[in-house]
Structures are given as C-alpha cells and as structure tokens.
Design a protein around this motif. Sequence first.
Motif, short mmCIF file in Angstrom:
data_model
loop_
_atom_site.label_atom_id
_atom_site.label_comp_id
_atom_site.label_asym_id
_atom_site.label_seq_id
_atom_site.Cartn_x
_atom_site.Cartn_y
_atom_site.Cartn_z
N VAL A 99 0.86 -1.18 0.00
CA VAL A 99 0.00 0.00 0.00
C VAL A 99 0.90 1.23 0.00
N PRO A 100 0.68 2.19 -0.89
CA PRO A 100 1.55 3.37 -0.91
C PRO A 100 1.56 4.08 0.44
N LEU A 104 -3.87 9.18 -1.65
CA LEU A 104 -5.21 8.86 -1.18
C LEU A 104 -5.48 7.37 -0.96
N LEU A 105 -4.72 6.50 -1.61
CA LEU A 105 -4.97 5.06 -1.46
C LEU A 105 -4.70 4.56 -0.06
N ALA A 106 -3.89 5.30 0.71
CA ALA A 106 -3.52 4.84 2.05
C ALA A 106 -4.46 5.35 3.13
N ASP A 235 -0.56 8.22 -10.45
CA ASP A 235 -1.72 8.91 -9.91
C ASP A 235 -2.84 7.91 -9.65
N HIS A 236 -3.44 8.00 -8.47
CA HIS A 236 -4.55 7.11 -8.11
C HIS A 236 -5.61 7.90 -7.36
N PRO A 237 -6.89 7.65 -7.62
CA PRO A 237 -7.94 8.16 -6.72
C PRO A 237 -7.98 7.31 -5.46
N GLY A 238 -8.66 7.80 -4.44
CA GLY A 238 -8.80 7.04 -3.22
C GLY A 238 -9.97 6.08 -3.28
N VAL A 239 -10.12 5.29 -2.23
CA VAL A 239 -11.25 4.37 -2.11
C VAL A 239 -12.16 4.74 -0.94
N LEU A 240 -11.76 5.70 -0.14
CA LEU A 240 -12.57 6.15 1.00
C LEU A 240 -13.80 6.90 0.51
N THR A 241 -14.95 6.65 1.16
CA THR A 241 -16.20 7.31 0.77
C THR A 241 -16.87 7.94 1.99
N GLY A 242 -17.83 8.80 1.70
CA GLY A 242 -18.62 9.38 2.78
C GLY A 242 -19.36 8.33 3.57
N THR A 431 -2.70 8.36 6.26
CA THR A 431 -2.11 7.33 5.39
C THR A 431 -1.81 6.06 6.17
N ARG A 432 -2.59 5.77 7.17
CA ARG A 432 -2.30 4.66 8.07
C ARG A 432 -2.49 3.30 7.42
N ALA A 433 -3.22 3.23 6.29
CA ALA A 433 -3.42 1.93 5.62
C ALA A 433 -2.13 1.38 5.05
N GLN A 434 -1.08 2.21 4.94
CA GLN A 434 0.21 1.70 4.47
C GLN A 434 0.76 0.62 5.40
N MET A 435 0.22 0.49 6.60
CA MET A 435 0.72 -0.49 7.55
C MET A 435 0.11 -1.88 7.35
N PHE A 436 -0.91 -1.98 6.50
CA PHE A 436 -1.44 -3.29 6.12
C PHE A 436 -0.48 -3.99 5.16
#
Length: 583
Positions: A99-100, A104-106, A235-242, A431-436
């Motif tokens: 995971v970067p 936004l991906l993280a 370049d990447h969009p994120g996956v987080l949503t409202g 960007t805490r998802a980088q730890m997965f």
Amino acid sequence: MFTTRPELVGTHGMVASTHWLASGAGMAVLEDGGNAFDAAVAAGFVLQVVEPHLNGPGGEVPAVFTTAADPTPTVLCGQGVAPRAATTAHYRDLGLTLVPGSGLLAATVPGAWDGWLTLLRDHGTKRLHDVLAYAIGYARNGFPLLPRVPEVVDTVRALFTDHWPTSGALWFGATGARFANPTLADTWARLLAAAKGPSREAEIDAARRAWSQGFVAESVDRFCRLPFRDDSGRDHPGVLTGEDLATWSATYEDAITADFGDWTLAKCGAWTQGPVLLQQLRLLDGAPLSYVDGIPTADTVHHALEATKLAFADREAWYGDDEVPLKALLSREYAADRARLIGDAASFDLRPGAPDGRHPRLPGFLSGPPVQVDSPGAIGEPTVRPDGTTRGDTCHLDVVDRWGNLISATPSGGWLQSSPTIPDLGFCLGTRAQMFWLEEDLPNTLRPGKRPRITLTPSLALHEGRPTMAFGTPGGDSQDQWQLCFWLAHTVGGLNLQAAIDAPAWHSNAVPSSFYPRGFTPGEAHVESRLGDQTLDDLRARGHALVDVGPWSLGRLSAVATRDGLLRAAANARGMQGYAVGR
C-alpha cells in the motif's frame, strides 16, 4: 543526576505534551475547572494546528486512561478502519505489492474527531466550544511556526507544485515565524454551529454527525474520487467514501495489562504495537539490568536491544486486528523460553516465536534481503522523502488532575506532507493503511472494516494496583523502544520522571518498519553518546552495529504521575518544543 529541567510537583493538575502551546491550553482548561479529559481534548486539538507535520484532523488517536471512579485501565480507539472498497485485489490489480505511503490510497476512516469527541462526551465536563476554542484561535489568528514545518514543505515542494496544488496553496505560505490556517478554523466553526441539542452530550453528538454524515464526509467523498500522485510514482484516486465515515465511530475496549513486581503496565491491544513493550519487559525478567549514576550499563542496553528484536519479530508474525494469541505471547513461560535466545552476541536474524505451539509466519516481503531505508527522525520528527513518504511521526500528551483522572494519548496521522490538502476543509487525510500487508492470510492483511496494526502506543501504569503514571512518545516503530528506556530508567535506575526522560536512550533498527517501503537494517542500533565510550565499545565488541547519533537525539517522551498525594510531570528537552506545565 543532572536534569535538563526540574520534575514538576504540585497538587492541582499536570499536563505534558510535545508542544508547549498544547500543554498551555490543557492547563488553561484545568484552571477553568475542567478535568483531565477536558484538558486532553483541548490539547489534542491544539496539536493538530501547531504540529501539522505530525498530526491533523484527518488522523487518528488511541488513548489509555483511568477515571477517579474506576481504576480499571480503558482504551479509547480513535483509529479508523479500512474503507469498504479497500480490498487486496483492488490494490494488486493496480500493480501494487505494498500500500503506498502517501496519497489517497492509504487513507483509512479519519478517527481523531470522533475519538476526541467521544472522550469529551463520556468523561469530560466542558462543552465542545469551550475546549475547541483554543485550536480555533490559533488556526484563525496564527501561531508560532516550528522551524521543522517549512523544512518539511521544502522537501516536498516539487510534489506540491506539480501534483498536489491544493497543498501548495496552503503550505507554501508557511515560511515566517507566524502561520494561520483560516480554512481549518472555518471548518471547526461550521462543526460548532451544528453542535445543537438539549444537553452537553447532545451537542457533542450533533457535532459528531456533522463530521461523519454532513459536510465533512461530503467533501472527503468528492475529493477522494480525484486521482493524485502517490509514492508508487503514479496517480490514483482514493477508495474512502462518505459512507465509510458515516458507518464508523470511536469505541472503548479493555486495556492489555501485565504485572512487573509492584507495577502493572497497561497498553492498547494488538491492533497497535503496544503489547511489544509488555513482551520486552517479560523477556528482561531476570536479566542483568543496572544503572550507575543514572546511566545504563552495557549489559542493560545489550539485553534490551536483544529483547526488542525478539518482541518485534513476534509483532510482525502475530499482531493485527484479528485473533492474536496475546495470553500466550505475554505468559512468563513463553518469555522465559524466548529469553534463552538472548546470548552474549548481537543477533542479526528475525526470529518470531511459536506461542501455544502455533507456527509463526512472517510476511513474504520480509523473507528477502532487507530494504535499506533511512532511520526514523531521531527525536520523533518525521523523516520525509520528496515523494511524501514519511517515517517517524506523531504527537503525544499526558494529563492528570486533582481528582485522580489520568490519561495518555498519542494522536497522529493526517500529516501535511503525505496526502493532498482538501481545499474546502483545510486539512488532509491520513495514510495509516500503508501499515497493512497485501499478502493474504496474515494477521495484518488488508481487509475492509479492519484496523491497521499501527505504531501508536500510549502507556499507563499502576503501582500496587493504583493508577499512577501516564507516559509516551512519538517516533513510529521506536515508540515502544524509547518507552522501554524510560521505564527501565524509572523502575530499575530509580530516576524521577524528568531524570528518566533525560537518561541516555537507544533503539534498534533491526525492527522492520511499519512505514512504506517497510525496510530494516539487521544488527544496527542507534545510541546516544552519553552512554559513554566504554559502554559503546563493549556493545560493538558484542557485534552491535552502532550509529552514534550524538548526546541528545532520541525520543520526545512526556509523562505525568500521581503518588503520595502529589502530582508530577516531565517532558523532553530534546527538540526544544515539548513542555510540562502544572501546579
């Protein structure tokens, strides 16, 4: 022993944190009749303004606390989870193996707002506008800018210019001695305007909804649909949503505890690295630990470094937001068996254990040659690359009040340099998802709705069953290593809080990094030169690859305590920004 400052002693209240303005705001709340939880929330929000390279509104906050009415250590989980669209297949389909660490991906669900407000609602006494006013004032009117902030901005200037223009628009102005973020102040003002209800608690809940189901969630959703450069080079969009924000809220859980003589140490669960401090201390039971004139001996440092390597190897094999065999990992029998691996020479191997006879499995990424990366920022400041990758991070605060409420909190994430600024909110995401891991079937494998196994690790200690001390530090993977230095100096060396913080420190870089690109350096240890030439020569003779980082370099610890009817506090002089206040 010489100390950089006196240990503060009083009877009214104590606040210690990584920035003097946050400590001052927390103390102002205590002077206004607030309790430790009111003060912690006020200080926590000020940290989001004055240490923006170390935490922000889009980040997270774990805390461990006890109340005057209940001495049982409780954990506040303000760590958001992975979005529903964050699957390993999605990331692998993008050609990613990790995971970067930026972009936004993280992003996980931002947890700090709901975490702080949940604590305030359930354990505080003040209304939201009372505790948030300090942070809003600094954001709107300006605050003295730390020199480190423009240094960080200069490091990522090309990224902000070419790929993250919204960040450049905000942070290129961070060049003088005073800086303001009025957009952030407006965001908080809008949240306060939504805080309506028939009671203090109802007002707070309304403000929580305005964040998770209102204009903040809507802005986050829109922004995450846009592609931005991350440290994969694309370049990447994120996956987080409202919707991810709307369906998550902060929670409480029991702390993980272990006894060490008259002391009991309480930590967050294995969705953090917190239990490694308990494991290190278990491994050191019976080891030749001693201090001479406030300085640890070579035997003490050697055994601590080797215990660290074993405990953190277990972290890599076993920790995560899944079922973790903590009872076995923290048992004295398991520790005694593992301690036999500690010899006279430094180990260069990553050696997880087999609790309950279970076979350990390390991520495949760690099975190859180690990735060499820069060490985390020595005093807990981030090591930042031009692409926004950040190692080391974080803030910390501790509060004790005259009633006996006690809290330790380690807010982090939402760093200005690691994710693009959301222009209508005035902050960026974490960007805490980088730890997965993206490898399947590991305890810390990415899965929607799961917490990453984070490095944030506040501490609370009881003495003879009574809540006594709260402490912690920034520093990424080094946090529970620098806390080990403090704990040994205080409980073995007999030093007071300030002297224990000031005592020479060390950490191992043989610990695999939790941050992209997940590197480590077998056998290497950073040490402060005040350990002494004879001790450093002894450690080198045992095979440790030492890096002498100077006399005052490691850690940004703070601590508060209550004992014998007196309140005490101390903070780290390293970095010249952490302060304790109290009376």
